[in-house]
Scaffold this motif. Sequence first.
Motif, PDB file in Angstrom:
ATOM      1  N   GLN A   1       0.815  -1.213   0.000  1.00 45.24           N
ATOM      2  CA  GLN A   1       0.000   0.000   0.000  1.00 45.24           C
ATOM      3  C   GLN A   1       0.855   1.273   0.000  1.00 45.24           C
ATOM      4  OE1 GLN A   1      -3.030  -0.147   3.074  1.00 45.24           O
ATOM      5  NE2 GLN A   1      -3.891  -2.049   2.278  1.00 45.24           N
ATOM      6  N   THR A   2       1.915   1.259  -0.784  1.00 43.06           N
ATOM      7  CA  THR A   2       2.764   2.450  -0.888  1.00 43.06           C
ATOM      8  C   THR A   2       2.365   3.341  -2.056  1.00 43.06           C
ATOM      9  OG1 THR A   2       4.367   1.165  -2.175  1.00 43.06           O
ATOM     10  CG2 THR A   2       4.733   1.313   0.196  1.00 43.06           C
ATOM     11  N   ASP A   3       1.740   2.772  -3.086  1.00 41.45           N
ATOM     12  CA  ASP A   3       1.359   3.539  -4.269  1.00 41.45           C
ATOM     13  C   ASP A   3      -0.144   3.409  -4.486  1.00 41.45           C
ATOM     14  OD1 ASP A   3       4.045   4.290  -4.961  1.00 41.45           O
ATOM     15  OD2 ASP A   3       4.340   2.234  -5.665  1.00 41.45           O
ATOM     16  N   THR A   4      -0.817   4.540  -4.696  1.00 38.44           N
ATOM     17  CA  THR A   4      -2.271   4.579  -4.784  1.00 38.44           C
ATOM     18  C   THR A   4      -2.728   4.867  -6.211  1.00 38.44           C
ATOM     19  OG1 THR A   4      -2.409   5.396  -2.511  1.00 38.44           O
ATOM     20  CG2 THR A   4      -4.351   5.696  -3.896  1.00 38.44           C
ATOM     21  N   LEU A   5      -3.770   4.182  -6.614  1.00 41.99           N
ATOM     22  CA  LEU A   5      -4.490   4.500  -7.843  1.00 41.99           C
ATOM     23  C   LEU A   5      -5.759   5.234  -7.419  1.00 41.99           C
ATOM     24  CD1 LEU A   5      -4.236   1.041  -9.659  1.00 41.99           C
ATOM     25  CD2 LEU A   5      -2.588   2.917  -9.660  1.00 41.99           C
ATOM     26  N   LYS A   6      -5.863   6.495  -7.758  1.00 42.13           N
ATOM     27  CA  LYS A   6      -6.970   7.307  -7.259  1.00 42.13           C
ATOM     28  C   LYS A   6      -8.291   6.852  -7.866  1.00 42.13           C
ATOM     29  CE  LYS A   6      -6.453  10.988 -10.724  1.00 42.13           C
ATOM     30  NZ  LYS A   6      -6.199  12.441 -10.928  1.00 42.13           N
ATOM     31  N   ALA A   7      -9.379   7.208  -7.193  1.00 39.78           N
ATOM     32  CA  ALA A   7     -10.715   6.867  -7.665  1.00 39.78           C
ATOM     33  C   ALA A   7     -10.967   7.477  -9.041  1.00 39.78           C
ATOM     34  CB  ALA A   7     -11.757   7.347  -6.666  1.00 39.78           C
TER      35      ALA A   7
END
Length: 678
Positions: free
Chosen positions: A616-622
């Motif tokens: 959970q270090t890199d996020t794909l935004k909504a």
Amino acid sequence: MRPFARPALALPLAALLPTIAPAQEAPADASQGPAQAIVVTGRGLIDAPATAAYDVQQIDREKLLLAASGRIEDALSSAAGFQQFRRSDSRSSNPSSQGVTLRALGGNATSRTLVLLDGVPMADPFFGYIPLSAIAPERLASARVTRGGGAGAFGAGAVAGTIELSSANADQLGLVSASALANDRGETETSGTFAPKLGQGFAVVSGRWDRGQGFWTTPVAQRVPASVRARYESWSAGIRGVAPVGPDTELQVRLLAFEDNRTLRFAGADTGSSGQDASLRLIGRGRWQFDVLTYVQARDFNNIAISSTSYRKTLDQRRTPTTGWGGKAELRPPVGGAHVLRLGTDWRVASGEGIEDAYNATTGAVTARRRAGGRNSDVGLFAEDDWTLGPVILTAGARADRWTIADGHLVTSNAAGVFTGTATYANRAGWTGSFRGGAVIHAGHGLALRAAAYTGLRQPTLNELYRTFTVFPIVTQANPGLRNERLVGYQAGFDFTPIPAVTFTFTAFQDRVEHAIANVTVATNTRQRQNVDAIRARGLELGTSVKLGQFAFDGSLALTDAKVEASGAAFALNGLRPAQTPKIAASGTLSWQPAPRWTLAMTLRHVGAQYEDDLQTDTLKAATTLDAFARVPLAGPFSLILRGENLTDAEIVTRNAAGSIDLGTPRTVWAGLRVDIR
């Protein structure tokens, strides 16, 4: 790209003629009395009564054709919770990431959902992905999405659910149906079907060709001279024949060939897949009903990995020749009006080998050559009984699977072809039992209450066991010691139809996949496929369908809380959400048919934020997208087709590796003509 073969729409129709020939009408014999009507449908056996005990969503042909992209994955997204490993569609993703799942039971790129086309498993025998570009919505009659585990035919592998695709017959297709469209980037989509009725049977010849320069998946700020658009070119062609071989028995034959080539992010990063499938199915609808099926699949895959620093080739996965074959035999004996009993067996075999060369990213010289693969098989026995007691239907079923993992190997050699090492892995085999049961109560006034519990299993694929791959700079290692996944789950809900034109559905569920296979970070830029203790997902699924006069609305909402349960070396993942799994997914389509052959529709979709990686270090935004579809009749059999994808041009992040971004489909507008000759 690899050399591309143009679609040969004239597949060997002659091979089907002996099959269709029995369908020619024989002269009536007056001495035999009135001739018995023979009805050929091209479908399987009718649904068992207890199908309604599970969380089922039906997507009919008209809804499938409303997809603004014209892609099957877009059409299936109307079932909220349906997802691939990545948000990209089958024009701009690596085919090996086209694993399909439901209920946020993801975390890797292999399908945890069983996908059947006319009863045949469609997952690639080596990788487990679905060849989505080979499944054209315009060829289909319907799609049925069943969430939760399965214990019936081919139930091994259905740990997240089952998607059953049914081909359209001659009545649904018409004699000739064809379309040609182009979009604002100059890309094209052409497709057609020819479906003549032959005596009391029919044949369908179909083809589709998609090509285009693609869009920029790399954001402007990250482009380099080696950056390129996501160019794609794919074709598929098929023949299907259906003929009666008796008053209540029909034979179904299907042939499919396809090829798909794509370029992803950098010049030279070419990916290709191809396949040739054949199946034979015998359906009996008499007093002793039966469904006997056999199939064979020849598939291949190639992929070139390009360094994101030197922009030179680092890995050439030249070939992955794979063969899959199998079948099933199901019998429904006449045990009494209150019972529907299903007895049967099914089997699947997959064997294949990945052949690849590793390159020095600086010099471009070959550093190693590798061959890795093996053979997986599964033989299952199943029984299921539905018992109708007035307004109550009870169902219970069981499977016993004999699974084997065999012939695993890794052979390495140097650039000159001299062997440098050989690893062979121990054969493994075992028996696993699976069960499911449920009930549906028709409480009156359009209310049906349902509940179900189930278990299931999924074997690791040959890809997960033996193939290491690179999405530069991240390397994901194979693991020949992977164990089978094991599902335990339950659900309860209701279907409410206060009037025939309005339906509401609600389901609460909890599923737990034990020994779930995940891509676990083991070092910087290095991951390995490992069994974690479990992935647990609980959530709510809601749906509504309304049809009032010329207007219709279909909506679906999935709210899911998914967590990884991990210990030992993977303890850092404990309590985290699985990679690539959103908490919320929603879809709604509003359509209007003001007159015959007119259709106007708008689809709004939302996918919540999700994580690229296991830590959970890199996020794909909504992302929220708005699509549109219009069909306007012109003269005679011609219609104008207009489609719009992502009309608000929302930014869809499909990959985020430490800030290195890939983007999904931007605003795209299509226009073209369609002809339908009945």
